[in-house]
Structures are given as C-alpha cells and as structure tokens.
Design a protein around this motif. Sequence first.
Motif, PDB file in Angstrom:
ATOM      1  N   CYS A 145       0.757  -1.145   0.102  1.00 49.84           N
ATOM      2  CA  CYS A 145       0.018   0.016   0.075  1.00 49.84           C
ATOM      3  C   CYS A 145       0.973   1.205  -0.037  1.00 49.84           C
ATOM      4  CB  CYS A 145      -0.982  -0.070   1.225  1.00 49.84           C
ATOM      5  SG  CYS A 145      -2.183   1.205   1.382  1.00 49.84           S
ATOM      6  N   SER A 146       0.579   2.166  -1.014  1.00 50.96           N
ATOM      7  CA  SER A 146       1.103   3.583  -0.611  1.00 50.96           C
ATOM      8  C   SER A 146      -0.083   4.610  -1.228  1.00 50.96           C
ATOM      9  CB  SER A 146       2.208   3.597  -1.731  1.00 50.96           C
ATOM     10  OG  SER A 146       3.129   4.825  -1.331  1.00 50.96           O
ATOM     11  N   VAL A 147       0.458   5.962  -1.297  1.00 53.37           N
ATOM     12  CA  VAL A 147      -0.391   7.072  -1.536  1.00 53.37           C
ATOM     13  C   VAL A 147      -0.126   7.342  -2.888  1.00 53.37           C
ATOM     14  CG1 VAL A 147      -0.914   9.288  -1.096  1.00 53.37           C
ATOM     15  CG2 VAL A 147      -0.568   7.614   0.875  1.00 53.37           C
ATOM     16  N   THR A 148      -1.342   7.849  -3.597  1.00 55.13           N
ATOM     17  CA  THR A 148      -1.313   8.354  -5.027  1.00 55.13           C
ATOM     18  C   THR A 148      -0.768   9.507  -5.088  1.00 55.13           C
ATOM     19  OG1 THR A 148      -3.709   7.371  -5.330  1.00 55.13           O
ATOM     20  CG2 THR A 148      -2.908   9.011  -6.803  1.00 55.13           C
ATOM     21  N   GLY A 149       0.360   9.293  -5.947  1.00 56.33           N
ATOM     22  CA  GLY A 149       1.104  10.656  -6.343  1.00 56.33           C
ATOM     23  C   GLY A 149       2.458  10.898  -5.371  1.00 56.33           C
ATOM     24  N   SER A 150       2.696   9.890  -4.551  1.00 56.53           N
ATOM     25  CA  SER A 150       3.708   9.801  -3.921  1.00 56.53           C
ATOM     26  C   SER A 150       5.069   9.329  -4.771  1.00 56.53           C
ATOM     27  CB  SER A 150       3.823   9.056  -2.839  1.00 56.53           C
ATOM     28  OG  SER A 150       3.676   7.671  -2.829  1.00 56.53           O
ATOM     29  N   THR A 151       6.352   9.525  -4.445  1.00 55.35           N
ATOM     30  CA  THR A 151       7.428   9.144  -4.938  1.00 55.35           C
ATOM     31  C   THR A 151       7.695   7.758  -4.742  1.00 55.35           C
ATOM     32  OG1 THR A 151       8.762  10.193  -3.378  1.00 55.35           O
ATOM     33  CG2 THR A 151       8.603  11.247  -5.176  1.00 55.35           C
ATOM     34  N   SER A 152       7.083   7.363  -3.273  1.00 50.25           N
ATOM     35  CA  SER A 152       7.522   5.692  -3.112  1.00 50.25           C
ATOM     36  C   SER A 152       6.732   4.985  -3.950  1.00 50.25           C
ATOM     37  CB  SER A 152       6.957   5.847  -1.394  1.00 50.25           C
ATOM     38  OG  SER A 152       7.643   6.804  -0.614  1.00 50.25           O
ATOM     39  N   ALA A 153       5.534   5.371  -4.150  1.00 49.53           N
ATOM     40  CA  ALA A 153       4.635   4.459  -5.092  1.00 49.53           C
ATOM     41  C   ALA A 153       5.478   4.172  -6.412  1.00 49.53           C
ATOM     42  CB  ALA A 153       3.353   4.737  -5.253  1.00 49.53           C
ATOM     43  N   GLN A 154       5.898   5.360  -6.636  1.00 47.30           N
ATOM     44  CA  GLN A 154       6.746   5.021  -8.171  1.00 47.30           C
ATOM     45  C   GLN A 154       8.023   4.544  -8.216  1.00 47.30           C
ATOM     46  OE1 GLN A 154       5.492   6.524 -11.149  1.00 47.30           O
ATOM     47  NE2 GLN A 154       3.654   6.783  -9.843  1.00 47.30           N
ATOM     48  N   ASN A 155       8.684   4.592  -6.949  1.00 44.75           N
ATOM     49  CA  ASN A 155       9.866   3.781  -6.765  1.00 44.75           C
ATOM     50  C   ASN A 155       9.619   2.230  -6.895  1.00 44.75           C
ATOM     51  OD1 ASN A 155      11.566   5.959  -6.619  1.00 44.75           O
ATOM     52  ND2 ASN A 155      11.550   6.130  -4.374  1.00 44.75           N
ATOM     53  N   ALA A 164       4.873  -6.536  -7.338  1.00 41.94           N
ATOM     54  CA  ALA A 164       4.195  -6.346  -6.151  1.00 41.94           C
ATOM     55  C   ALA A 164       2.503  -5.918  -6.709  1.00 41.94           C
ATOM     56  CB  ALA A 164       4.582  -5.166  -5.196  1.00 41.94           C
ATOM     57  N   ASP A 165       1.631  -6.137  -5.884  1.00 38.23           N
ATOM     58  CA  ASP A 165       0.436  -5.833  -5.908  1.00 38.23           C
ATOM     59  C   ASP A 165       0.124  -4.508  -5.289  1.00 38.23           C
ATOM     60  OD1 ASP A 165      -2.367  -5.496  -6.207  1.00 38.23           O
ATOM     61  OD2 ASP A 165      -2.937  -7.066  -5.122  1.00 38.23           O
ATOM     62  N   LEU A 166       0.467  -3.209  -5.960  1.00 38.91           N
ATOM     63  CA  LEU A 166       0.380  -2.223  -5.511  1.00 38.91           C
ATOM     64  C   LEU A 166      -0.978  -1.595  -5.421  1.00 38.91           C
ATOM     65  CD1 LEU A 166       2.097   0.395  -4.346  1.00 38.91           C
ATOM     66  CD2 LEU A 166       2.363   1.100  -6.884  1.00 38.91           C
ATOM     67  N   GLN A 167      -1.238  -1.119  -4.021  1.00 37.70           N
ATOM     68  CA  GLN A 167      -2.593  -0.599  -4.108  1.00 37.70           C
ATOM     69  C   GLN A 167      -2.487   0.823  -3.688  1.00 37.70           C
ATOM     70  OE1 GLN A 167      -5.436  -2.989  -1.903  1.00 37.70           O
ATOM     71  NE2 GLN A 167      -4.468  -4.993  -2.933  1.00 37.70           N
ATOM     72  N   GLU A 168      -3.062   1.887  -4.227  1.00 36.20           N
ATOM     73  CA  GLU A 168      -2.639   3.155  -3.800  1.00 36.20           C
ATOM     74  C   GLU A 168      -4.081   3.836  -3.203  1.00 36.20           C
ATOM     75  OE1 GLU A 168       0.103   5.456  -6.771  1.00 36.20           O
ATOM     76  OE2 GLU A 168      -0.620   3.694  -7.988  1.00 36.20           O
ATOM     77  N   PHE A 169      -3.874   4.464  -2.296  1.00 29.88           N
ATOM     78  CA  PHE A 169      -5.138   5.071  -1.792  1.00 29.88           C
ATOM     79  C   PHE A 169      -4.718   6.747  -1.516  1.00 29.88           C
ATOM     80  CE2 PHE A 169      -5.472   0.754  -0.055  1.00 29.88           C
ATOM     81  CZ  PHE A 169      -6.826   0.648  -0.265  1.00 29.88           C
ATOM     82  N   GLY A 170      -5.975   7.397  -1.076  1.00 27.79           N
ATOM     83  CA  GLY A 170      -5.588   8.763  -1.024  1.00 27.79           C
ATOM     84  C   GLY A 170      -4.961   9.257   0.181  1.00 27.79           C
ATOM     85  N   GLY A 171      -4.931   8.431   1.181  1.00 25.54           N
ATOM     86  CA  GLY A 171      -4.117   9.143   2.456  1.00 25.54           C
ATOM     87  C   GLY A 171      -3.398   7.855   3.221  1.00 25.54           C
ATOM     88  N   TYR A 172      -2.210   7.970   4.178  1.00 28.37           N
ATOM     89  CA  TYR A 172      -1.844   6.991   4.676  1.00 28.37           C
ATOM     90  C   TYR A 172      -2.781   6.165   5.553  1.00 28.37           C
ATOM     91  CZ  TYR A 172       2.478   8.890   2.392  1.00 28.37           C
ATOM     92  OH  TYR A 172       3.335   9.152   1.264  1.00 28.37           O
ATOM     93  N   SER A 173      -3.543   6.858   6.321  1.00 26.83           N
ATOM     94  CA  SER A 173      -4.500   6.449   7.323  1.00 26.83           C
ATOM     95  C   SER A 173      -5.314   5.184   6.728  1.00 26.83           C
ATOM     96  CB  SER A 173      -5.548   7.384   7.627  1.00 26.83           C
ATOM     97  OG  SER A 173      -4.940   8.627   8.463  1.00 26.83           O
ATOM     98  N   CYS A 175      -3.925   3.188   4.270  1.00 24.48           N
ATOM     99  CA  CYS A 175      -2.961   2.079   4.199  1.00 24.48           C
ATOM    100  C   CYS A 175      -2.980   1.488   5.866  1.00 24.48           C
ATOM    101  CB  CYS A 175      -1.712   2.557   3.877  1.00 24.48           C
ATOM    102  SG  CYS A 175      -1.572   2.964   1.989  1.00 24.48           S
ATOM    103  N   ILE A 176      -2.807   2.254   6.770  1.00 25.65           N
ATOM    104  CA  ILE A 176      -2.685   1.625   7.975  1.00 25.65           C
ATOM    105  C   ILE A 176      -3.779   0.971   8.493  1.00 25.65           C
ATOM    106  CG2 ILE A 176      -2.642   2.476  10.391  1.00 25.65           C
ATOM    107  CD1 ILE A 176      -0.078   2.652   9.309  1.00 25.65           C
ATOM    108  N   THR A 177      -5.086   1.241   8.093  1.00 23.43           N
ATOM    109  CA  THR A 177      -6.236   0.604   8.509  1.00 23.43           C
ATOM    110  C   THR A 177      -6.310  -0.867   7.742  1.00 23.43           C
ATOM    111  OG1 THR A 177      -7.680   2.512   8.841  1.00 23.43           O
ATOM    112  CG2 THR A 177      -8.748   0.227   8.370  1.00 23.43           C
ATOM    113  N   GLY A 178      -5.784  -0.860   6.643  1.00 22.53           N
ATOM    114  CA  GLY A 178      -5.573  -2.168   5.535  1.00 22.53           C
ATOM    115  C   GLY A 178      -4.601  -3.101   6.080  1.00 22.53           C
ATOM    116  N   LEU A 179      -3.354  -2.487   6.699  1.00 22.48           N
ATOM    117  CA  LEU A 179      -2.311  -3.125   7.264  1.00 22.48           C
ATOM    118  C   LEU A 179      -2.783  -3.733   8.562  1.00 22.48           C
ATOM    119  CD1 LEU A 179       0.786  -3.893   6.939  1.00 22.48           C
ATOM    120  CD2 LEU A 179       1.104  -2.034   8.159  1.00 22.48           C
ATOM    121  N   GLU A 180      -3.587  -3.169   9.350  1.00 28.72           N
ATOM    122  CA  GLU A 180      -3.871  -3.676  10.653  1.00 28.72           C
ATOM    123  C   GLU A 180      -5.022  -4.867  10.586  1.00 28.72           C
ATOM    124  OE1 GLU A 180      -5.542  -0.706  13.089  1.00 28.72           O
ATOM    125  OE2 GLU A 180      -5.608  -1.987  14.949  1.00 28.72           O
TER     126      GLU A 180
END
Length: 271
Positions: A145-155, A164-173, A175-180
Amino acid sequence: MQFRKTSAALAAVATLSLTATACGSSSGDGDKIVIGIKYDQPGLGLKTPDGKYTGFDVDVATYVAKELGYGADKIEFKQAPSAERENLIRNGDVKFVVASYSINDKRKAVVDFAGPYFLAHQDLLVRADDNSIKQASDLNAKKLCSVTGSTSAQNVKEKLAPKADLQEFGGYSECITGLENGAVDALTTDNSILAGYAAQKEHQGKFKLVGLKLSDEHYGIGLKKGDKELRDKINAALEKMKSDGSWEKAVKANFGPANYKNEPAPAITEK
C-alpha cells in the motif's frame, strides 16, 4: 438624469472591482498566510480531532511564517494531499507547501523548492509478527500500500518490486487500516512518516519498521515557480532555524517518542 445613471454605473463597476480585489489570492499577501500541510501524518503534519495542528512540518511552517512576518495566529493551514500539492501552489491557493515534499526533477519542472530542511529514507512498515518481508524483493508476492502521487509508489513500480500488488489510496491512514486488518501486507513511504504512525498510542506494538534505506528523500518547501524573493527568504529562515537550535528541538519533540534515528539537518541546495 443620464449623468446620474452613468455615475451609478461607474460606482457599481468600482464596487465590483474592489470586491474582486478583496476576493483575490489569499495565500499570503494580506493579513494572513495560507500554508499547505498534510493532515494525516503523525509526527509530521496532523490535524487532531480538536482542530489543532502538530508535527515537524507544522513546526517548520510556523517558524518560516514567523520569519516572513506572520505570527501563529495569522497562519491558515490548508490540506495538501500528495497529488494536489503542485496544483495548490500553481493556483495560488497556498503561499507555500511544507508537507513531506520530496525534491525531484519532475516536480521542479512545475514548482520551485526552498531547502531541503530534512532527509528521510523510504522504508517499509509491516505487522509486528510478520517476518516474511526483510528486503524490497520480498514485496513481489505481497500486497503493498502507498499513496497516490507519492514518490514511494513510483519507486516501487519502476525499481523495487515491479510484481508487487500495489494498491494506492488517497491517504496513509487508509493504508494503516488495511495493514491492521490484513487487507495489505506492507505500507511504504518515508521512514519519518512510518515512525510517526508506529509511535501513536493506538498503534504501539502492532507494527514495525523493516529498516531499509530504499531512497534518499530530501524534503523541500514548495513554492510558485520563479518566486526567487520568497525562496531566498524561506532559505534564510531555515538557516536561522538550524543555527538557533529550533530545528533540533523540533526534531526531538516530534520524533523522539518513536526512537527515530534522524539524519543531521541537510545543507540548503535549492537557491
């Protein structure tokens, strides 16, 4: 009679003109200054339920604004999601952006930067009991999980784990919920941001940083392209913040509870 009508019309035009001027850019040319920050990054930029703003980026923004002549009561913070930062600057919705904004050539083609004021590294956050992810290539069989538009997602897409099955969301919160709840296996972004989440009371003991330095992220203050006068003033404020000890004090206050090992204050390169 005709004179009265003409005078009335001119008065109306003048009123409209004054109104339009008053409704023009509110990003910092009047009594207040509008600054873009993140609202969902504990440790960096967070809007709390009671409406307060906390984090290292908030402290940097407040310090710089003060040096520009705007006290804390004259600052209006505006949410600056990763994918919207350039638009906010170009449209004049904010005077500048302090929002874990990594300096890179693609962004510098659109906006200018002052700084950098912080050096972070891309890392991974995983569940505390998950020992299956120890290096970037382990992500190729995982949901990331990462955030749309971030350099991390592009890396991740281009260099680190293309399968990797990359899933991009609007905010890190999100992603945290998904990780939990197990919907994703890892969250990637800068270690400073990940440390902020891991240190929150409700998350303590649930997650851990893998400890990888997957990139160097130099955080800069984004501003309208060509505004050299403002960039020079911001750089002078950042230099003063470092020299008078305020930078170190802000780092310890915001990252200290997470036992985060920060890099030294970087030298100013954007001039």
